[in-house]
Design a protein around this motif. Structure first.
Motif, PDB file in Angstrom:
ATOM      1  N   ARG A  14       0.775  -1.078  -0.071  1.00 43.89           N
ATOM      2  CA  ARG A  14      -0.009  -0.089   0.068  1.00 43.89           C
ATOM      3  C   ARG A  14       1.000   1.302  -0.047  1.00 43.89           C
ATOM      4  N   HIS A  15       0.492   2.104  -0.703  1.00 38.42           N
ATOM      5  CA  HIS A  15       1.175   3.475  -0.733  1.00 38.42           C
ATOM      6  C   HIS A  15       0.714   4.707  -0.147  1.00 38.42           C
ATOM      7  N   THR A  16       0.396   4.461   0.995  1.00 42.98           N
ATOM      8  CA  THR A  16      -0.420   5.532   1.711  1.00 42.98           C
ATOM      9  C   THR A  16       0.788   5.809   2.777  1.00 42.98           C
ATOM     10  N   PHE A  17       1.206   6.927   2.480  1.00 36.34           N
ATOM     11  CA  PHE A  17       2.606   7.609   3.256  1.00 36.34           C
ATOM     12  C   PHE A  17       1.757   8.606   4.085  1.00 36.34           C
ATOM     13  N   LYS A  18       1.945   8.381   5.434  1.00 36.16           N
ATOM     14  CA  LYS A  18       1.325   9.716   6.275  1.00 36.16           C
ATOM     15  C   LYS A  18       2.450  10.933   6.734  1.00 36.16           C
ATOM     16  N   THR A  19       3.727  10.574   6.782  1.00 39.97           N
ATOM     17  CA  THR A  19       4.475  11.548   6.994  1.00 39.97           C
ATOM     18  C   THR A  19       5.614  11.769   5.624  1.00 39.97           C
ATOM     19  N   THR A  20       6.134  12.805   5.810  1.00 36.39           N
ATOM     20  CA  THR A  20       6.995  13.452   4.599  1.00 36.39           C
ATOM     21  C   THR A  20       8.268  12.664   4.661  1.00 36.39           C
ATOM     22  N   SER A  21       8.642  11.935   5.785  1.00 36.67           N
ATOM     23  CA  SER A  21       9.890  11.093   5.849  1.00 36.67           C
ATOM     24  C   SER A  21       9.706   9.764   5.157  1.00 36.67           C
ATOM     25  N   LEU A  52       8.087  -3.581 -15.636  1.00 39.64           N
ATOM     26  CA  LEU A  52       8.290  -3.641 -14.326  1.00 39.64           C
ATOM     27  C   LEU A  52       8.808  -2.278 -13.922  1.00 39.64           C
ATOM     28  N   MET A  53       9.763  -2.059 -14.517  1.00 37.17           N
ATOM     29  CA  MET A  53      10.495  -0.562 -14.428  1.00 37.17           C
ATOM     30  C   MET A  53       9.416   0.621 -14.801  1.00 37.17           C
ATOM     31  N   LYS A  54       8.503   0.455 -15.629  1.00 39.95           N
ATOM     32  CA  LYS A  54       7.639   1.515 -16.338  1.00 39.95           C
ATOM     33  C   LYS A  54       6.640   1.702 -14.961  1.00 39.95           C
ATOM     34  N   ARG A  55       6.050   0.544 -14.333  1.00 38.49           N
ATOM     35  CA  ARG A  55       5.190   0.562 -13.418  1.00 38.49           C
ATOM     36  C   ARG A  55       5.763   1.205 -11.989  1.00 38.49           C
ATOM     37  N   LEU A  56       6.923   0.798 -11.893  1.00 40.85           N
ATOM     38  CA  LEU A  56       7.665   1.415 -10.608  1.00 40.85           C
ATOM     39  C   LEU A  56       7.817   2.897 -10.799  1.00 40.85           C
ATOM     40  N   THR A  57       8.360   3.383 -12.046  1.00 35.64           N
ATOM     41  CA  THR A  57       8.244   4.662 -12.373  1.00 35.64           C
ATOM     42  C   THR A  57       7.147   5.502 -12.269  1.00 35.64           C
ATOM     43  N   VAL A  58       6.055   5.048 -12.603  1.00 38.10           N
ATOM     44  CA  VAL A  58       4.695   5.920 -12.404  1.00 38.10           C
ATOM     45  C   VAL A  58       4.690   5.938 -10.768  1.00 38.10           C
ATOM     46  N   ILE A  59       4.875   4.810 -10.060  1.00 37.45           N
ATOM     47  CA  ILE A  59       4.547   4.897  -8.613  1.00 37.45           C
ATOM     48  C   ILE A  59       5.411   6.220  -7.895  1.00 37.45           C
ATOM     49  N   LYS A  60       6.656   5.949  -8.498  1.00 36.49           N
ATOM     50  CA  LYS A  60       7.696   6.945  -7.907  1.00 36.49           C
ATOM     51  C   LYS A  60       7.247   8.360  -8.290  1.00 36.49           C
ATOM     52  N   GLN A  61       6.783   8.687  -9.439  1.00 40.78           N
ATOM     53  CA  GLN A  61       6.263   9.777 -10.031  1.00 40.78           C
ATOM     54  C   GLN A  61       5.126  10.409  -8.989  1.00 40.78           C
ATOM     55  N   LYS A  62       4.206   9.499  -8.760  1.00 32.43           N
ATOM     56  CA  LYS A  62       3.104  10.003  -7.689  1.00 32.43           C
ATOM     57  C   LYS A  62       3.779  10.154  -6.568  1.00 32.43           C
ATOM     58  N   ILE A  63       4.723   9.663  -5.914  1.00 30.06           N
ATOM     59  CA  ILE A  63       5.135   9.904  -4.684  1.00 30.06           C
ATOM     60  C   ILE A  63       5.936  11.244  -4.777  1.00 30.06           C
ATOM     61  N   GLU A  64       6.723  11.487  -5.843  1.00 26.16           N
ATOM     62  CA  GLU A  64       7.612  12.800  -6.183  1.00 26.16           C
ATOM     63  C   GLU A  64       6.328  14.118  -6.214  1.00 26.16           C
ATOM     64  N   LYS A  65       5.530  13.902  -6.878  1.00 26.79           N
ATOM     65  CA  LYS A  65       4.398  14.808  -7.087  1.00 26.79           C
ATOM     66  C   LYS A  65       3.914  15.221  -5.736  1.00 26.79           C
ATOM     67  N   ARG A  66       3.512  14.272  -4.865  1.00 26.01           N
ATOM     68  CA  ARG A  66       3.090  14.503  -3.269  1.00 26.01           C
ATOM     69  C   ARG A  66       4.189  15.158  -2.526  1.00 26.01           C
ATOM     70  N   LEU A  67       5.318  14.848  -2.796  1.00 26.72           N
ATOM     71  CA  LEU A  67       6.571  15.417  -1.986  1.00 26.72           C
ATOM     72  C   LEU A  67       6.490  17.035  -2.222  1.00 26.72           C
ATOM     73  N   LYS A  68       6.493  17.390  -3.774  1.00 26.90           N
ATOM     74  CA  LYS A  68       6.836  18.635  -4.052  1.00 26.90           C
ATOM     75  C   LYS A  68       5.423  19.456  -3.959  1.00 26.90           C
ATOM     76  N   GLY A  69       4.365  18.945  -3.468  1.00 23.72           N
ATOM     77  CA  GLY A  69       3.076  19.564  -3.524  1.00 23.72           C
ATOM     78  C   GLY A  69       2.402  20.046  -4.681  1.00 23.72           C
ATOM     79  N   ARG A  70       1.275  20.266  -4.785  1.00 28.13           N
ATOM     80  CA  ARG A  70       0.448  20.835  -5.908  1.00 28.13           C
ATOM     81  C   ARG A  70       0.420  22.186  -6.058  1.00 28.13           C
ATOM     82  N   PRO A  71       0.615  22.648  -7.240  1.00 29.38           N
ATOM     83  CA  PRO A  71       0.558  24.039  -7.547  1.00 29.38           C
ATOM     84  C   PRO A  71      -1.202  24.675  -7.137  1.00 29.38           C
TER      85      PRO A  71
END
Length: 71
Positions: A14-21, A52-71
């Protein structure tokens, strides 16, 4: 094929991360998995590894988008 097993396990988690860390840790983990898979892909040229790398990249992009914040 230990890294492939780790990558598949990461994808199933599951990719529900409660904290920034937690987001930072998971982003770093998925980045290292992608780079490891890339090394394997360079040797074997297996299209399943690329998928598999493409699927993981999509997950990584979602995490990064959440880290940077939405405009």
């Amino acid at each position: 094929m230990e890294i492939i097993d780790k990558a598949l396990a990461f994808e199933q988690r599951r990719h529900t991360f409660k904290t920034t860390s937690e987001r930072i840790e998971s982003s770093r983990e998925v980045k290292s998995l992608i780079l490891g898979l890339n090394d394997i892909y360079k040797e074997k040229k297996d299209p399943e590894i690329m998928d598999l790398m493409k699927r993981l990249t999509v997950i990584k992009q979602k995490i990064e988008k959440r880290l940077k914040g939405r405009p």
